[in-house]
Design a protein around this motif. Structure first.
Motif, short mmCIF file in Angstrom:
data_model
loop_
_atom_site.label_atom_id
_atom_site.label_comp_id
_atom_site.label_asym_id
_atom_site.label_seq_id
_atom_site.Cartn_x
_atom_site.Cartn_y
_atom_site.Cartn_z
N GLU A 1 3.93 -9.18 -3.24
CA GLU A 1 2.89 -8.31 -2.69
C GLU A 1 2.94 -6.91 -3.29
O GLU A 1 2.02 -6.12 -3.10
N THR B 1 -5.32 3.45 5.07
CA THR B 1 -5.49 2.97 3.69
C THR B 1 -4.82 3.93 2.71
O THR B 1 -5.14 5.12 2.68
N GLY C 1 0.77 -1.22 0.00
CA GLY C 1 0.00 0.00 0.00
C GLY C 1 0.80 1.27 0.00
O GLY C 1 0.24 2.35 0.00
N LYS D 1 -5.16 -4.72 -3.82
CA LYS D 1 -4.07 -5.08 -2.92
C LYS D 1 -3.89 -4.07 -1.78
O LYS D 1 -2.80 -3.64 -1.47
N GLY D 2 -5.02 -3.69 -1.18
CA GLY D 2 -4.98 -2.80 -0.02
C GLY D 2 -4.94 -1.33 -0.34
O GLY D 2 -4.93 -0.49 0.57
N ASP E 1 -10.71 -1.19 -5.20
CA ASP E 1 -9.62 -1.54 -4.29
C ASP E 1 -8.71 -2.55 -4.97
O ASP E 1 -9.18 -3.44 -5.67
#
Length: 309
Positions: free
Chosen positions: A48, A195, A33, A157-158, A155
């Protein structure tokens, strides 16, 4: 589709230096993120992390001396994206897909987009896409699944992505409008402050140059809703050149066009297509590769020109 930061990454100071020589185009990537970027073609390292590509202002249908072959330069952008060692997770197009919102122009763009290896593309309209029919054709062709007059969120992957239409209510400058502002308030209300948020729109959400309409008159209201988030990145097109601004937790980036450049703010009597020598055109057009990397608070943007200097 996942891309990460590596030894080719640069910090904010390095990014500012990069902006001085870069051409047009950026690949963005996220890891956990947090936004960061890598040089085009650099290998990914962690699953990730991820990247996406921003393209903007294709102006299909434009045929003036500033670029008599916008189809060709857009195709060069497609080839640039397809040549990436690791394909982006998706592509964002930040408006002015067409020049006059003609069906034939949208048809041509649709065919050109089919040449992309990565087919997942999200769009927001530019003012040129709304000409004549108030955006009806644009919404039917490229706004499926969006809300209202073409705004949307998703959204990945976060990371929370927000696409705004700030081109539909032009009064000199861009505008978001009350209906979309209410939608935005409800959209972000469910999100935790940690977020990461990415906003993509056509017209700058900061005062890039209000004298030329390069600003959004009600952007302060929208940005106030995003103040509680620790990481906010705002991407736009419209001005056909790379500019960057940082305000607190928000970083603003404008992208160059795949069609033609515009003059630097205040350097000409008015904005508009700027002719450069034919051999220089590919150096001022391109794509943006955007990387976001987990665990890092550094943000760097690499704009990749369609041709080398």
């Amino acid at each position: 589709m996942t891309k990460t930061k590596d030894s080719g990454d640069i910090d904010r100071r390095g990014f500012l230096k990069c902006m001085q020589w870069a051409g047009a185009g950026v690949v963005w990537s996220f890891a956990g993120g947090v936004p960061a970027s890598r040089l085009l073609g650099a290998p990914k390292t962690r699953a990730e992390d991820f990247a996406f590509v921003q393209i903007s202002d294709s102006h299909i249908g434009f045929d003036k001396p500033a670029n008599s072959n916008v189809n060709g330069t857009f195709q060069a952008a497609v080839e640039k994206i397809n040549a990436l060692d690791q394909q982006p997770d998706f592509i964002l197009h930040t408006g002015d897909l067409s020049h006059l919102a003609k069906a034939s122009e949208f048809d041509t763009l649709d065919q050109l987009l089919k040449g992309l290896r990565q087919k997942e593309t999200y769009f927001v309209p530019g003012e040129h896409d709304l000409l004549g029919d108030d955006g009806k054709q644009y919404l039917e062709r490229f706004g499926k699944g969006t809300t209202g007059r073409g705004w949307q969120s998703f959204d990945h992957k976060g990371v929370h992505f927000i696409g705004l239409n700030n081109s539909a209510q032009l009064e000199g400058m861009g505008a978001i409008g009350d209906e979309q502002m209410t939608w935005l308030k409800n959209d972000v209300a469910r999100l935790g402050a940690s977020t990461p948020v990415v906003v993509f729109a056509h017209i700058p959400l900061w005062a890039a140059y209000p004298e030329w309409g390069w600003a959004t008159k009600d952007s302060a209201q929208a940005l106030n809703m995003l103040k509680r988030f620790g990481s906010v990145t705002v991407l736009n097109g419209h001005i056909h050149q790379v500019m960057q601004k940082v305000e607190g937790n928000v970083t603003f980036h404008s992208a160059m066009s795949t069609a033609f450049p515009q003059p630097a703010p205040g350097s000409a009597p008015s904005p508009g297509p700027m002719k450069v020598p034919a051999e220089k055109l590919g150096q001022v057009l391109g794509i943006r590769n955007v990387n976001f990397v987990a665990g890092s608070h550094r943000l760097a943007v690499v704009d990749s020109p369609l041709s080398a200097a």
